[in-house]
Design an enzyme around this catalytic site. Structure first.
Site, PDB file in Angstrom:
ATOM      1  N   LYS A   1      -9.043 -18.234 -43.931  1.00 53.52           N
ATOM      2  CA  LYS A   1     -10.232 -17.410 -44.191  1.00 53.52           C
ATOM      3  C   LYS A   1     -11.391 -17.963 -43.353  1.00 53.52           C
ATOM      4  O   LYS A   1     -11.159 -18.661 -42.372  1.00 53.52           O
ATOM      5  CB  LYS A   1     -10.536 -17.403 -45.691  1.00 53.52           C
ATOM      6  CG  LYS A   1      -9.413 -16.798 -46.536  1.00 53.52           C
ATOM      7  CD  LYS A   1      -9.246 -15.313 -46.293  1.00 53.52           C
ATOM      8  CE  LYS A   1      -8.187 -14.706 -47.192  1.00 53.52           C
ATOM      9  NZ  LYS A   1      -7.905 -13.302 -46.851  1.00 53.52           N
TER      10      LYS A   1
ATOM     11  N   GLN B   1      -6.171  -6.046 -44.702  1.00 53.55           N
ATOM     12  CA  GLN B   1      -6.650  -5.903 -43.321  1.00 53.55           C
ATOM     13  C   GLN B   1      -5.512  -5.475 -42.401  1.00 53.55           C
ATOM     14  O   GLN B   1      -5.703  -4.642 -41.522  1.00 53.55           O
ATOM     15  CB  GLN B   1      -7.290  -7.214 -42.849  1.00 53.55           C
ATOM     16  CG  GLN B   1      -8.575  -7.507 -43.615  1.00 53.55           C
ATOM     17  CD  GLN B   1      -9.260  -8.794 -43.209  1.00 53.55           C
ATOM     18  OE1 GLN B   1      -8.726  -9.569 -42.409  1.00 53.55           O
ATOM     19  NE2 GLN B   1     -10.427  -9.038 -43.767  1.00 53.55           N
TER      20      GLN B   1
ATOM     21  N   ARG C   1      -9.502 -17.530 -36.294  1.00 48.28           N
ATOM     22  CA  ARG C   1      -8.655 -16.896 -37.328  1.00 48.28           C
ATOM     23  C   ARG C   1      -7.545 -16.067 -36.671  1.00 48.28           C
ATOM     24  O   ARG C   1      -7.763 -15.442 -35.640  1.00 48.28           O
ATOM     25  CB  ARG C   1      -9.527 -16.032 -38.246  1.00 48.28           C
ATOM     26  CG  ARG C   1     -10.455 -16.886 -39.106  1.00 48.28           C
ATOM     27  CD  ARG C   1     -11.390 -16.064 -39.941  1.00 48.28           C
ATOM     28  NE  ARG C   1     -10.722 -15.310 -40.982  1.00 48.28           N
ATOM     29  CZ  ARG C   1     -11.352 -14.437 -41.770  1.00 48.28           C
ATOM     30  NH1 ARG C   1     -12.659 -14.221 -41.618  1.00 48.28           N
ATOM     31  NH2 ARG C   1     -10.689 -13.788 -42.708  1.00 48.28           N
TER      32      ARG C   1
ATOM     33  N   ARG D   1     -10.158 -22.640 -47.125  1.00 45.91           N
ATOM     34  CA  ARG D   1     -10.794 -22.666 -48.450  1.00 45.91           C
ATOM     35  C   ARG D   1     -10.080 -23.600 -49.434  1.00 45.91           C
ATOM     36  O   ARG D   1     -10.668 -23.954 -50.466  1.00 45.91           O
ATOM     37  CB  ARG D   1     -10.892 -21.239 -49.020  1.00 45.91           C
ATOM     38  CG  ARG D   1     -11.934 -20.405 -48.294  1.00 45.91           C
ATOM     39  CD  ARG D   1     -12.064 -18.985 -48.799  1.00 45.91           C
ATOM     40  NE  ARG D   1     -13.170 -18.312 -48.125  1.00 45.91           N
ATOM     41  CZ  ARG D   1     -13.388 -17.007 -48.138  1.00 45.91           C
ATOM     42  NH1 ARG D   1     -12.556 -16.199 -48.798  1.00 45.91           N
ATOM     43  NH2 ARG D   1     -14.421 -16.482 -47.506  1.00 45.91           N
TER      44      ARG D   1
ATOM     45  N   SER E   1      -1.712  -8.084 -47.102  1.00 50.70           N
ATOM     46  CA  SER E   1      -3.055  -8.135 -46.520  1.00 50.70           C
ATOM     47  C   SER E   1      -3.592  -6.728 -46.342  1.00 50.70           C
ATOM     48  O   SER E   1      -3.006  -5.912 -45.627  1.00 50.70           O
ATOM     49  CB  SER E   1      -3.005  -8.852 -45.160  1.00 50.70           C
ATOM     50  OG  SER E   1      -4.135  -8.495 -44.382  1.00 50.70           O
TER      51      SER E   1
ATOM     52  N   ASP F   1     -10.187 -13.616 -52.784  1.00 52.02           N
ATOM     53  CA  ASP F   1     -11.530 -14.082 -52.400  1.00 52.02           C
ATOM     54  C   ASP F   1     -12.244 -14.794 -53.542  1.00 52.02           C
ATOM     55  O   ASP F   1     -13.308 -15.399 -53.334  1.00 52.02           O
ATOM     56  CB  ASP F   1     -12.376 -12.902 -51.910  1.00 52.02           C
ATOM     57  CG  ASP F   1     -11.798 -12.293 -50.632  1.00 52.02           C
ATOM     58  OD1 ASP F   1     -11.040 -12.995 -49.934  1.00 52.02           O
ATOM     59  OD2 ASP F   1     -12.094 -11.119 -50.356  1.00 52.02           O
TER      60      ASP F   1
HETATM   61  O1  SPQ Z   1     -13.763  -9.886 -43.674  1.00 50.20           O
HETATM   62  P1  SPQ Z   1     -13.336 -11.299 -43.952  1.00 50.20           P
HETATM   63  O2  SPQ Z   1     -14.131 -12.260 -43.131  1.00 50.20           O
HETATM   64  O3  SPQ Z   1     -11.860 -11.512 -43.778  1.00 50.20           O
HETATM   65  O4  SPQ Z   1     -13.708 -11.572 -45.490  1.00 50.20           O
HETATM   66  C1  SPQ Z   1     -12.979 -11.978 -46.664  1.00 50.20           C
HETATM   67  C2  SPQ Z   1     -14.069 -12.554 -47.649  1.00 50.20           C
HETATM   68  O5  SPQ Z   1     -13.886 -13.554 -48.311  1.00 50.20           O
HETATM   69  O6  SPQ Z   1     -15.096 -11.873 -47.742  1.00 50.20           O
HETATM   70  C3  SPQ Z   1     -11.890 -13.011 -46.385  1.00 50.20           C
HETATM   71  F1  SPQ Z   1     -12.259 -14.124 -45.973  1.00 50.20           F
HETATM   72  O7  SPQ Z   1     -12.426 -10.871 -47.365  1.00 50.20           O
HETATM   73  C4  SPQ Z   1     -11.273 -10.108 -46.956  1.00 50.20           C
HETATM   74  C5  SPQ Z   1     -10.149 -10.315 -47.955  1.00 50.20           C
HETATM   75  O8  SPQ Z   1      -9.790 -11.665 -48.076  1.00 50.20           O
HETATM   76  C6  SPQ Z   1     -11.680  -8.662 -46.942  1.00 50.20           C
HETATM   77  C7  SPQ Z   1     -10.538  -7.715 -46.957  1.00 50.20           C
HETATM   78  C8  SPQ Z   1     -10.765  -6.285 -46.649  1.00 50.20           C
HETATM   79  O9  SPQ Z   1     -11.911  -5.805 -46.763  1.00 50.20           O
HETATM   80  O10 SPQ Z   1      -9.784  -5.607 -46.304  1.00 50.20           O
HETATM   81  C9  SPQ Z   1      -9.266  -8.111 -47.301  1.00 50.20           C
HETATM   82  C10 SPQ Z   1      -8.916  -9.507 -47.601  1.00 50.20           C
HETATM   83  O11 SPQ Z   1      -8.299 -10.094 -46.455  1.00 50.20           O
HETATM   84  P2  SPQ Z   1      -6.721  -9.978 -46.186  1.00 50.20           P
HETATM   85  O12 SPQ Z   1      -6.475 -10.841 -44.986  1.00 50.20           O
HETATM   86  O13 SPQ Z   1      -6.065 -10.497 -47.413  1.00 50.20           O
HETATM   87  O14 SPQ Z   1      -6.415  -8.575 -45.926  1.00 50.20           O
END
Ligand code: SPQ
Length: 449
Positions: free
Chosen positions: A363, A188, A141, A367, A186, A336
């Site tokens: 992801k 994250q 990823r 997906r 995002s 998600d």
């Molecule tokens: O933690 P992870 O593996 O990225 O998990 C996912 C999920 O489906 O549980 C994504 F695959 O959730 C992310 C979410 O898509 C969790 C998250 C967060 O806790 O900040 C934010 C989202 O990701 P992003 O890349 O959009 O910030």
């Protein structure tokens, strides 16, 4: 009696097949269920608890594999975290900037949130060196989305394929605050940069193209950081060097886990299901809006505020769904939930179009391709778009052999689809559900009993 004939779990070395006998839920899904704690909030409570001064007490922590990865990483950097349970987890924080250099590689497992948020924290610990890895899904990823802004803040990070893939090596440095215009919505990315900003000189601002989940902003503020949110500009600014103080965190149920029951209740005739204690933070409720547009019968009851997050009970009853278009700013608010929305769309009249969701391709699995191929194996009519899917319904799904591709949300979405298929559906590698929902199968048995 009936439940034993509907669901079988078969262990095959370290993998599990989930076998669901379709068409057996003639009375619908009924009763009241609770769902596990919110995954995003669970990660953040462990991380901030580890970096705060004093004790943090967490009630309702998710016991899935992902928060376990976060807890293991921070334990190996000196935080004392009691045994994980849902009642009360105690985190004895070691203070901002006092994380110890771990003796071994930090393993984020399958968890993108663990790796990306932790990178911001590690990059800002001057004088310490860290190495980080994850499972084969996480190692493929993209990490450049967080490494890029961190490098601009003065971080030193090395990784495979031009600093874009884990394993990663990080030399902690004194960072400086920046204004980062993130090209993607995002949470994250936003959270990683803000967490790096905790120990940076000056202020750190992140602006995003659409609003992503805001749990970090809420929790950082609750722990004592100065966080300014400009909702018009879609930006958040954090002042460096706050004193974070341990807090009591009450983790609400995860709306991303509730989504499986919302869709199951909506599509299975006769259903009337109450899902208790669901976090309904507006940055996460896109699923309720999308299902509402599709004509789902969902009502919100007993809305309250719990430790800074809005919480409700959600009641869902069966109704005939109709197709809709899901696009634009709502996407980060239901990203998600798109796999399970694809299942809902198979039972809706007309063609549902999902656009602007290219993020789904990076992801835990791709997906878009995985949902389209697996549901099409069951007789769905789904065509892929580069940024989403077009799904025509209603269709009669038929039992088939399908695969989760070790993606928790895919495993659970396929299980809900299987309830209404004719014949048996075998879901390979269904143990992936334990990433975010260890009790998924027992809860399914309870709802259809
Ligand atoms: O933690 P992870 O593996 O990225 O998990 C996912 C999920 O489906 O549980 C994504 F695959 O959730 C992310 C979410 O898509 C969790 C998250 C967060 O806790 O900040 C934010 C989202 O990701 P992003 O890349 O959009 O910030």
């Amino acid at each position: 009696m009936r439940k034993n004939t509907v669901i079988t779990v078969k262990s095959l070395s370290q993998h599990e097949d989930l076998i669901i006998q379709g068409g057996m839920v003639d009375e619908g899904l009924r009763g009241a269920i609770t769902i596990p704690g919110d995954k995003s909030i669970s990660h953040r409570s462990l991380m901030l608890g580890a970096m705060a001064e004093g004790e943090t007490i967490i009630h309702g922590l998710l016991l899935g594999e992902d928060p376990r990865s976060t807890a293991a990483c921070f334990r190996s950097m000196g935080a004392e975290i009691s045994e994980l349970n849902t009642e009360e987890v105690k985190v004895k924080g070691i203070g901002l900037g006092r994380l110890q250099e771990p003796m071994d590689v930090l393993d984020a497992g399958n968890s993108g949130t663990t790796m990306r948020l932790m990178l911001g924290i590690l990059a800002s610990q001057p004088g310490r060196f860290f190495t980080v890895t994850g499972d084969s899904s996480l190692r493929s990823r993209p990490m450049s989305r967080v490494i890029k802004p961190l490098l601009r803040m003065g971080a030193e990070i090395w990784g495979r394929q031009g600093n874009s893939l884990a394993p990663l090596a990080i030399q902690g440095k004194q960072l400086k605050g920046i204004h980062y215009q993130s090209p993607i919505a995002s949470a994250q990315v936003k959270s990683c940069v803000m967490l790096a900003g905790l120990l940076a000189e000056g202020k750190t601002t992140v602006t995003e193209p659409a609003l992503s989940r805001d749990h970090s902003e809420r929790m950082l503020r609750a722990f004592g950081a100065e966080v300014l949110v400009d909702p018009e500009a879609l930006s958040v600014t954090l002042s460096g060097h706050p004193t974070l103080k341990g807090q009591t965190v009450i983790v609400p149920g995860d709306i991303s886990s509730a989504a499986f029951w919302l869709v199951a209740g909506a599509i299975v005739p006769g259903s009337d299901l109450l899902i208790q204690n669901v976090g309904v933070n507006p940055t996460r409720t896109g699923i309720l809006e999308a299902l509402g547009q599709m004509g789902a019968d969902i009502t919100e009851e007993n809305r309250r505020e719990v430790a800074g997050e809005p919480v409700s009970d959600l009641r869902v009853r069966h109704s005939q769904l109709k197709a809709t278009t899901i696009e634009g700013d709502i996407i980060p608010r239901l990203i998600d939930e798109i796999p399970i929305l694809a299942v809902a769309a198979c039972f809706a009249t007309g063609t549902t179009v999902i656009k602007d969701a290219e993020e789904l391709r990076v992801k835990e699995s791709d997906r878009i391709t995985v949902m389209a191929t697996q549901l099409n194996n069951m007789g769905a009519k789904i065509s892929e778009r580069p940024d989403g899917m077009e799904i025509t319904g209603p269709v009669q799904l038929k039992g088939a052999e399908v695969d989760s591709f070790t993606d928790h949300r895919i495993a659970m979405s396929l299980a809900i689809a299987a309830l209404l298929a004719t014949g048996d559906t075998t879901i390979h590698r269904a143990e992936a559900a334990s990433i975010s929902y260890p009790n998924f199968v027992p809860t399914l048995e309870l709802a259809i009993a």
